[in-house]
Write a protein that holds these residues in place. Structure first.
Motif, mmCIF file in Angstrom:
data_model
loop_
_atom_site.group_PDB
_atom_site.id
_atom_site.type_symbol
_atom_site.label_atom_id
_atom_site.label_comp_id
_atom_site.label_asym_id
_atom_site.label_seq_id
_atom_site.Cartn_x
_atom_site.Cartn_y
_atom_site.Cartn_z
ATOM 1 N N UNK A 1 0.819 -1.206 0.000
ATOM 2 C CA UNK A 1 0.000 0.000 0.000
ATOM 3 C C UNK A 1 0.856 1.261 0.000
ATOM 4 N N UNK A 2 1.971 1.223 0.727
ATOM 5 C CA UNK A 2 2.812 2.427 0.774
ATOM 6 C C UNK A 2 3.451 2.699 -0.586
ATOM 7 N N UNK A 3 4.010 1.656 -1.205
ATOM 8 C CA UNK A 3 4.621 1.877 -2.514
ATOM 9 C C UNK A 3 3.571 2.300 -3.529
ATOM 10 N N UNK A 4 2.432 1.603 -3.512
ATOM 11 C CA UNK A 4 1.357 1.997 -4.423
ATOM 12 C C UNK A 4 0.960 3.443 -4.181
ATOM 13 N N UNK A 5 0.902 3.804 -2.881
ATOM 14 C CA UNK A 5 0.500 5.161 -2.517
ATOM 15 C C UNK A 5 1.492 6.207 -2.994
ATOM 16 N N UNK A 6 2.784 5.988 -2.763
ATOM 17 C CA UNK A 6 3.761 7.006 -3.187
ATOM 18 C C UNK A 6 3.784 7.112 -4.709
ATOM 19 N N UNK A 7 3.719 5.961 -5.379
ATOM 20 C CA UNK A 7 3.735 6.022 -6.844
ATOM 21 C C UNK A 7 2.501 6.742 -7.348
ATOM 22 N N UNK A 8 1.370 6.449 -6.689
ATOM 23 C CA UNK A 8 0.128 7.108 -7.079
ATOM 24 C C UNK A 8 0.239 8.625 -6.865
ATOM 25 N N UNK A 9 0.888 9.014 -5.767
ATOM 26 C CA UNK A 9 1.072 10.449 -5.498
ATOM 27 C C UNK A 9 1.798 11.144 -6.643
ATOM 28 N N UNK A 10 2.930 10.554 -7.068
ATOM 29 C CA UNK A 10 3.702 11.234 -8.122
ATOM 30 C C UNK A 10 2.942 11.213 -9.441
ATOM 31 N N UNK A 11 2.236 10.099 -9.695
ATOM 32 C CA UNK A 11 1.502 10.037 -10.960
ATOM 33 C C UNK A 11 0.342 11.038 -10.957
ATOM 34 N N UNK A 12 -0.252 11.237 -9.765
ATOM 35 C CA UNK A 12 -1.284 12.259 -9.659
ATOM 36 C C UNK A 12 -0.695 13.634 -9.946
ATOM 37 N N UNK A 13 0.501 13.880 -9.433
ATOM 38 C CA UNK A 13 1.179 15.156 -9.709
ATOM 39 C C UNK A 13 1.341 15.320 -11.222
#
Lengths: 313, 618
Positions: free
Chosen positions: A242-254
């Motif tokens: 979940x953390x890796x998915x979350x951080x990757x999702x954060x940058x992709x959202x950016x």
């Protein structure tokens, strides 16, 4: 800070409804791909795209008029970002025009002539019919080779059942990602294809982490059924997932928010891919491995050759 | 426990410093500039810079600085690309007789960075603006032309050796020579076999038919293709160099394609005109005896051909050519001294000059015509299928009586404009294309869009980075800060490697960097989660750190190799911008492996190593 205390979720208990859901959704999405097809971008269809910037906000009708006046019919005219920025798409078969690279120059001249102020040529792209076809073929081949490469790597590093699981999960992710592009008729261009390949990489990455833990636990834990060990492995890796998915999702959202129109399809594909890739690691990849009948014996490392030789009289 | 030997720390420190050094050039701004070099026969001197300043001030174009540049060049830096364009126009107009100028983008680096040859990342066309075209070389036509040459050669050989033949023609990849009887056939075969060893010959006797078939061996055909492609690349490079763009790229792509990239160029119409067309001249004597009226009705006299001039008037010319474009060694444009009309000054090679002198000597007082030939390949949609067609226009552009014999150097008028004279001279100078070409793909990005793409890319990187940094610091505390330090180092290393490799950075490439940052923390997350698990299982802090790194390693490697497989395949199949994505993704995988495994371990060792710990801030 910790997201989860020690977890004991019975993931595999839900595998039947999850797999059914996955199958139904995949079938529906494939159906959409067959029936609705894709809104392929210029890269794949061939044609001409021209983006022009006007000094003042302009009406699309005026632009259309200027195009008709210049003898260009069948053009699709849209705003791109703002009302001063206009995109003109001319498909290959736009009536009466030969598909050539010079078309964009003629269109630009016609627009400049019809406008009072300066018109800025921001972007002009032309893809000939041959190239469009090649790019389509190459795209398909790239996906195929990526899947084969991953199949081989996982089969060598783990076991064939894991390889099959990883590949089915990856195909599932690709189907869902591009399926969404088909259902909503979002433009599918080269950048989206690149994103789909990145999704393949991400999805397998995520799957491999869980597989790794399953392998480790099969070798380490003596008691427990296959389902119990698999569940435990997923729970142990869940916070990482979940953390890796979350951080990757954060940058992709950016990227999605700030990257502009050019990257919007690209980042959208990644957003879908990351979400679905995380889910499929558990419910498609792992469920497939379980269904294929993995057992502890499959993962016990073969006795070292040296040791075996010594034991002989 | 948990201490790295000194050499390991130094190694990591060394890599990081090296990274910072080579990433540094990217911090400096890049100026739109013009590079000025001396034209042939001229020199760049100390006075050149003053001349350039004077020209710019006269034209009212703002500039930042005019400075001496590498090996006999002068560089002008401008505040904006608009000023650069106007500056280029002013310099072209006033100084082009002595200097060549080219627009470029140059980083404003201090001398010591320039001294170690550190450069900023090479920005792709989607970021800096520019034109890229993909050109398809018509290989079938190249082979066809080769056969055409052989057909002519065989014909003259047979004539020279006095072998009687009926016809020589080529069709469907082979040359067929028809003879009257078996004797002539045998003789012809012998002659051709002796002279053209590379041709594969076979004969066909069928009743009354006596035929000799000649074809190229696959190896020779391949050579013909390679030569055509090479020759075209050379010619296109010559043409592109005439456009005044610094760092043009003309390079082969695949079996039959050529990529042309012009960073910073802004006139795609002009580029395509120069790349796409082949124009040349032919000099022919007029047929003064035949009737033009008859010829228009379809009864063209033997040995003549019907042409039209630019007004559409029919003209009869002799079939045999005096000289063709490939005998022209040099050409320049200018104006005729007496009439003031645009003219092209032409130099012939020795063979052409000899022939021209001979013909003009024999025909003083008779009219001679100049034929302008232009070839353009277009694709038409016929019944929904793309079909390639070559459109050839041949027009008589001038017709004048030969006043006196001439040879090596002369002038031709009759062109529509100075612009046309200029372009024609360029074509004649750059050499002919060995095979017809066609533009199959074009991508033009205006300078403002390029800058917008850079801004959007940088904004996404910053926001993405900030989000990850905040999250990691909150979630893993001290270890999170370590991960953040490592992540920033990772970014520096990616930039440094991209700068060192001078690999092209594209907008999708920036997206690759953003994605890498998201995924790079994965390695740290795997390690940290392991350390937490070990602590929960009751291990001591130091042992937990050690075990966490050790156990996570194989997972990290497995996970990254699978991503690398996808990236490598993307690289080999992708083109242009997509390739840029694959490059940054691959570079990012390597740097993040290094920084997450070695880098973060080193920092954690420095913080916690060799100390008695009761708990970890994780």
């Amino acid at each position: 800070m910790r997201l989860f205390k020690t977890l004991d979720i019975d993931f595999m208990g839900w595998r039947r409804p999850a797999v059914i859901a996955s199958v139904v959704i995949s079938v529906l999405l494939v159906g959409s791909m067959i029936v609705r097809g894709f809104d392929f971008g210029l890269d794949f269809t061939g044609g001409t795209v021209i983006e022009v910037g006007y000094e003042e906000p302009t009406e699309l009708a005026t632009v259309r008029e200027a195009l008709e006046g210049g003898g260009f019919s069948g053009a699709i005219v849209q705003y791109f970002g703002s009302r001063r920025d206009v995109v003109i798409r001319l498909p290959l078969q736009a009536a009466g025009q030969d598909p050539s690279a010079e078309l964009s120059d003629r269109v630009f001249r016609a627009l400049s002539a019809a406008s009072d102020g300066e018109v800025e040529l921001r972007r002009a792209e032309f893809v000939g019919p041959q190239v469009g076809e090649e790019l389509r073929e190459d795209g398909g081949l790239a996906m195929l080779f990526a899947l084969i490469g991953i199949l081989i790597y996982v089969a060598v590093r783990f076991e064939w059942r894991f390889a099959v699981g990883a590949v089915i999960a990856t195909i599932h992710d690709v189907v869902v990602t591009i399926g969404v592009f088909s259902v909503f008729q979002i433009e599918f261009n080269l950048a989206v294809l690149a994103a789909v390949l990145a999704v393949i990489g991400y999805s397998v990455n995520d799957t491999v982490v869980i597989f790794d833990r399953i392998r480790e636990n099969f070798r380490r834990i003596r008691k427990g059924t296959v389902i119990e060990i698999v569940n435990r492995s997923i729970n142990e890796t869940l916070s990482r997932t979940i953390i890796t998915g979350g951080t990757t999702l954060l940058v992709v959202l950016a990227l999605y928010i700030f990257g502009g129109e050019v990257l919007s399809g690209f980042s959208l594909a990644l957003i879908i891919g990351i979400l679905i890739g995380t889910y499929s690691s558990i419910y498609v990849a792992t469920a497939t491995v379980v269904w294929l009948g993995i057992s502890k014996a499959d993962l016990i490392p073969p006795p070292k050759e040296g040791a075996g030789a010594d034991a002989r009289p | 426990m948990n201490q790295y030997p000194l050499w390991k720390n130094l190694l990591i420190l060394g890599v990081v410093l090296f990274g910072i050094l080579f990433a540094l050039p990217n911090v400096f701004s890049q100026d739109p500039s013009i590079e000025i070099a001396a034209a042939r026969g001229h020199e760049v001197t100390a006075a050149t810079a003053d001349e350039v300043r004077a020209v710019l001030e006269n034209a009212g174009v703002p500039y930042k600085v005019v400075e001496p540049w590498s090996e006999g060049k002068v560089l002008v830096r401008f505040p904006t690309t608009g000023d650069q364009l106007r500056g280029q126009e002013a310099i072209e107009a006033r100084l082009s007789d002595r200097y060549n100028s080219a627009m470029t983008l140059v980083a404003d680096l201090p001398g010591w960075l320039r001294a170690i040859d550190a450069q900023p990342m090479y920005l792709g066309l989607d970021l800096r603006g520019g034109i890229q075209v993909l050109i398809d070389v018509d290989m079938e036509a190249a082979v066809e032309q080769g056969l055409e040459r052989y057909t002519g050669d065989i014909r003259s050989l047979l004539r020279q050796e006095r072998v009687r033949y009926l016809t020589v023609m080529h069709e469907g990849g082979q040359i067929t020579v028809k003879f009257d009887d078996a004797e002539d056939l045998a003789e012809g075969q012998e002659v051709v076999a002796r002279e053209f060893r590379e041709l594969q010959l076979d004969t066909e006797r069928d009743g009354e038919r006596f035929e000799l078939h000649a074809r190229l061996s696959p190896a020779d055909e391949e050579q013909l293709r390679t030569f055509a492609l090479q020759q075209n690349i050379t010619t296109l490079r010559n043409r592109v160099n005439a456009l005044g763009v610094a760092e043009p790229i003309v390079q082969r792509q695949g079996e039959r394609r050529i990529v042309v990239q012009l960073p910073g160029a802004q006139d795609p119409a002009r580029l395509k005109e120069i790349l796409g067309a082949t124009a040349t001249l032919e000099y022919r004597l007029a047929d003064t005896e035949g009737s033009v009226a008859d010829a228009v009705e379809g009864r063209v006299p033997v040995g003549s051909r019907l042409y039209y001039d630019r007004e559409g008037q029919p003209i009869l010319l002799q079939r045999s050519v005096i000289v063709t474009g490939d005998q022209i060694t040099n050409a320049s444009s200018g104006f005729d001294q007496t009439s003031g009309l645009p003219a092209v000054f032409v130099n012939l090679d020795s063979r052409g000059a000899r022939r021209m002198r001979q013909v003009t000597t024999e025909n003083v007082g008779k009219p001679m015509a100049v034929v302008f030939i232009e070839n353009r390949t277009v694709t038409r949609m016929i019944d929904g299928e793309p079909v390639k067609q070559t459109v050839r226009t041949e027009e008589v552009i001038s017709m004048a009586n030969i006043r006196e014999p001439f040879g090596r150097r002369f002038q031709t008028t009759g062109l529509d404009s100075a612009e046309e004279a200029h372009t024609l001279a360029l074509f004649l100078r750059a050499g002919a294309l060995a095979a017809p070409i066609q533009i199959v793909e074009e991508r033009t990005i205006g300078p403002s869009l390029g800058q917008e793409n850079i801004d959007q890319g940088v904004t996404s990187v910053l926001f993405g980075l900030a989000a990850v940094l905040v999250f990691m610091a909150l979630y893993y505390r001290v270890f999170g800060l370590v991960a953040n330090l490592v992540l920033l180092t990772n970014l520096v290393l990616i930039v440094a490697i991209m700068s060192l490799l001078q690999a092209t950075l594209t907008l999708p490439g920036i997206a690759g960097i953003v994605l890498t940052m998201g995924m790079a923390v994965d390695a740290n997350v795997l390690i940290f989660e392991r350390i937490r698990e070990e602590i929960r299982n009751g291990s001591s802090p130091q042992a937990s750190i050690n075990a966490g790194f050790a156990k996570a390693l194989s997972t990290i490697v497995d996970a990254n190799i699978t991503t690398l497989i996808a990236a490598v395949i993307l690289f080999s199949f992708g083109t242009g911008p997509v390739k840029g994505f694959a490059v940054t993704l691959s570079v990012g995988i390597f740097t993040s492996l290094f920084t997450a495994i070695l880098g973060s371990r080193a920092v954690i060792n420095l913080i916690y190593g060799g100390r008695r710990l009761s708990k970890l801030a994780i």
